[in-house]
Design an enzyme around this catalytic site. Sequence first.
Site, PDB file in Angstrom:
ATOM      1  N   GLU A 157      35.650  75.872   5.770  1.00  0.00           N
ATOM      2  CA  GLU A 157      35.273  77.271   5.983  1.00  0.00           C
ATOM      3  C   GLU A 157      35.987  78.187   5.001  1.00  0.00           C
ATOM      4  O   GLU A 157      35.397  79.106   4.431  1.00  0.00           O
ATOM      5  CB  GLU A 157      35.631  77.701   7.409  1.00  0.00           C
ATOM      6  CG  GLU A 157      34.932  76.916   8.506  1.00  0.00           C
ATOM      7  CD  GLU A 157      35.686  75.671   8.925  1.00  0.00           C
ATOM      8  OE1 GLU A 157      36.325  75.015   8.072  1.00  0.00           O
ATOM      9  OE2 GLU A 157      35.629  75.334  10.117  1.00  0.00           O
ATOM     10  N   ASN A 186      36.164  70.491   3.149  1.00  0.00           N
ATOM     11  CA  ASN A 186      37.627  70.412   3.248  1.00  0.00           C
ATOM     12  C   ASN A 186      38.176  69.610   2.069  1.00  0.00           C
ATOM     13  O   ASN A 186      37.542  68.683   1.569  1.00  0.00           O
ATOM     14  CB  ASN A 186      38.099  69.857   4.595  1.00  0.00           C
ATOM     15  CG  ASN A 186      37.523  68.505   4.959  1.00  0.00           C
ATOM     16  OD1 ASN A 186      36.407  68.171   4.587  1.00  0.00           O
ATOM     17  ND2 ASN A 186      38.275  67.736   5.707  1.00  0.00           N
ATOM     18  N   ILE A 187      39.365  70.044   1.634  1.00  0.00           N
ATOM     19  CA  ILE A 187      40.011  69.424   0.476  1.00  0.00           C
ATOM     20  C   ILE A 187      41.455  69.129   0.873  1.00  0.00           C
ATOM     21  O   ILE A 187      42.262  70.054   1.029  1.00  0.00           O
ATOM     22  CB  ILE A 187      39.961  70.367  -0.754  1.00  0.00           C
ATOM     23  CG1 ILE A 187      38.506  70.751  -1.078  1.00  0.00           C
ATOM     24  CG2 ILE A 187      40.631  69.705  -1.961  1.00  0.00           C
ATOM     25  CD1 ILE A 187      38.366  71.901  -2.073  1.00  0.00           C
ATOM     26  N   GLU A 188      41.744  67.835   1.081  1.00  0.00           N
ATOM     27  CA  GLU A 188      43.081  67.452   1.560  1.00  0.00           C
ATOM     28  C   GLU A 188      44.025  67.192   0.391  1.00  0.00           C
ATOM     29  O   GLU A 188      43.622  67.232  -0.775  1.00  0.00           O
ATOM     30  CB  GLU A 188      42.948  66.228   2.472  1.00  0.00           C
ATOM     31  CG  GLU A 188      42.132  66.550   3.711  1.00  0.00           C
ATOM     32  CD  GLU A 188      42.090  65.441   4.738  1.00  0.00           C
ATOM     33  OE1 GLU A 188      42.445  64.292   4.412  1.00  0.00           O
ATOM     34  OE2 GLU A 188      41.692  65.750   5.888  1.00  0.00           O
ATOM     35  N   CYS A 203      38.953  75.815  12.966  1.00  0.00           N
ATOM     36  CA  CYS A 203      40.361  75.942  13.368  1.00  0.00           C
ATOM     37  C   CYS A 203      40.744  77.423  13.487  1.00  0.00           C
ATOM     38  O   CYS A 203      40.025  78.322  13.025  1.00  0.00           O
ATOM     39  CB  CYS A 203      41.273  75.216  12.385  1.00  0.00           C
ATOM     40  SG  CYS A 203      41.670  76.163  10.909  1.00  0.00           S
ATOM     41  N   CYS A 224      40.578  73.985   4.626  1.00  0.00           N
ATOM     42  CA  CYS A 224      39.394  73.690   5.428  1.00  0.00           C
ATOM     43  C   CYS A 224      38.118  74.085   4.684  1.00  0.00           C
ATOM     44  O   CYS A 224      38.128  74.950   3.799  1.00  0.00           O
ATOM     45  CB  CYS A 224      39.434  74.469   6.741  1.00  0.00           C
ATOM     46  SG  CYS A 224      40.709  73.948   7.884  1.00  0.00           S
ATOM     47  N   CYS A 253      41.082  79.450  10.190  1.00  0.00           N
ATOM     48  CA  CYS A 253      39.777  79.844   9.614  1.00  0.00           C
ATOM     49  C   CYS A 253      39.155  80.991  10.413  1.00  0.00           C
ATOM     50  O   CYS A 253      38.538  81.882   9.836  1.00  0.00           O
ATOM     51  CB  CYS A 253      38.842  78.639   9.556  1.00  0.00           C
ATOM     52  SG  CYS A 253      39.346  77.451   8.294  1.00  0.00           S
TER      53      CYS A 253
HETATM   54  N1  THU Z   1      39.086  70.926   9.022  1.00  0.00           N
HETATM   55  C1  THU Z   1      38.183  71.793   8.461  1.00  0.00           C
HETATM   56  O1  THU Z   1      37.803  71.631   7.287  1.00  0.00           O
HETATM   57  N2  THU Z   1      37.727  72.804   9.212  1.00  0.00           N
HETATM   58  C2  THU Z   1      38.100  73.043  10.505  1.00  0.00           C
HETATM   59  O2  THU Z   1      37.846  74.123  11.017  1.00  0.00           O
HETATM   60  C3  THU Z   1      38.790  71.979  11.248  1.00  0.00           C
HETATM   61  C4  THU Z   1      39.591  71.071  10.374  1.00  0.00           C
HETATM   62  C5  THU Z   1      39.603  69.824   8.220  1.00  0.00           C
HETATM   63  C6  THU Z   1      41.034  69.979   7.809  1.00  0.00           C
HETATM   64  C7  THU Z   1      41.437  68.534   7.601  1.00  0.00           C
HETATM   65  O3  THU Z   1      41.104  68.163   6.267  1.00  0.00           O
HETATM   66  C8  THU Z   1      40.568  67.736   8.551  1.00  0.00           C
HETATM   67  O4  THU Z   1      39.524  68.614   8.940  1.00  0.00           O
HETATM   68  C9  THU Z   1      41.295  67.233   9.784  1.00  0.00           C
HETATM   69  O5  THU Z   1      41.964  68.258  10.413  1.00  0.00           O
END
Ligand code: THU
Length: 135
Positions: free
Chosen positions: A55, A42-44, A90, A53, A93
């Site tokens: 995935e 994941n890259i915020e 999520c 996310c 995804c």
């Molecule tokens: N996140 C994912 O990378 N994959 C998921 O399926 C669930 C959520 C990440 C997004 C965000 O950076 C962090 O988890 C919290 O929601």
Amino acid sequence: MDYQELMNKAAEARDFAYAPYSQFRVGAALLAKNGKVYTGCNIENASYSPTVCAERTAFFKAVSEGVRDFEAIAIVGGKGGEIAPFCAPCGVCRQVMAEFCDVDTFKLVLGSPKQFDEYLLSDVLPFAFTPKDVE
Ligand code: THU
């Protein structure tokens, strides 16, 4: 490639997670039918909504290299340094998976590298809206 190995690759990919806002770090390893594995984290973002996310990072890496046939994806996640016992993908995804994968055969490997199970995409995304619906 067995699913233990795929889980291990997801855990390795998680080390690259950029999650300064949630501290929730996710890694994914996407196994293509050609045997290649595409990893993602994941890259915020400070503006929050551009966050991607793990995935989707993995899927978009593969698709952007011309690969569209997939067998399975392993996913691990957890807060800070710890890998949680289970991390569900999520809804967004799941929908991206349904764009490229047959919901009745594509597998999700969920849990932790120590304990995981296999699920079909149709188990976690019933009544999927897919490209067939817009034909
Ligand atoms: N996140 C994912 O990378 N994959 C998921 O399926 C669930 C959520 C990440 C997004 C965000 O950076 C962090 O988890 C919290 O929601």
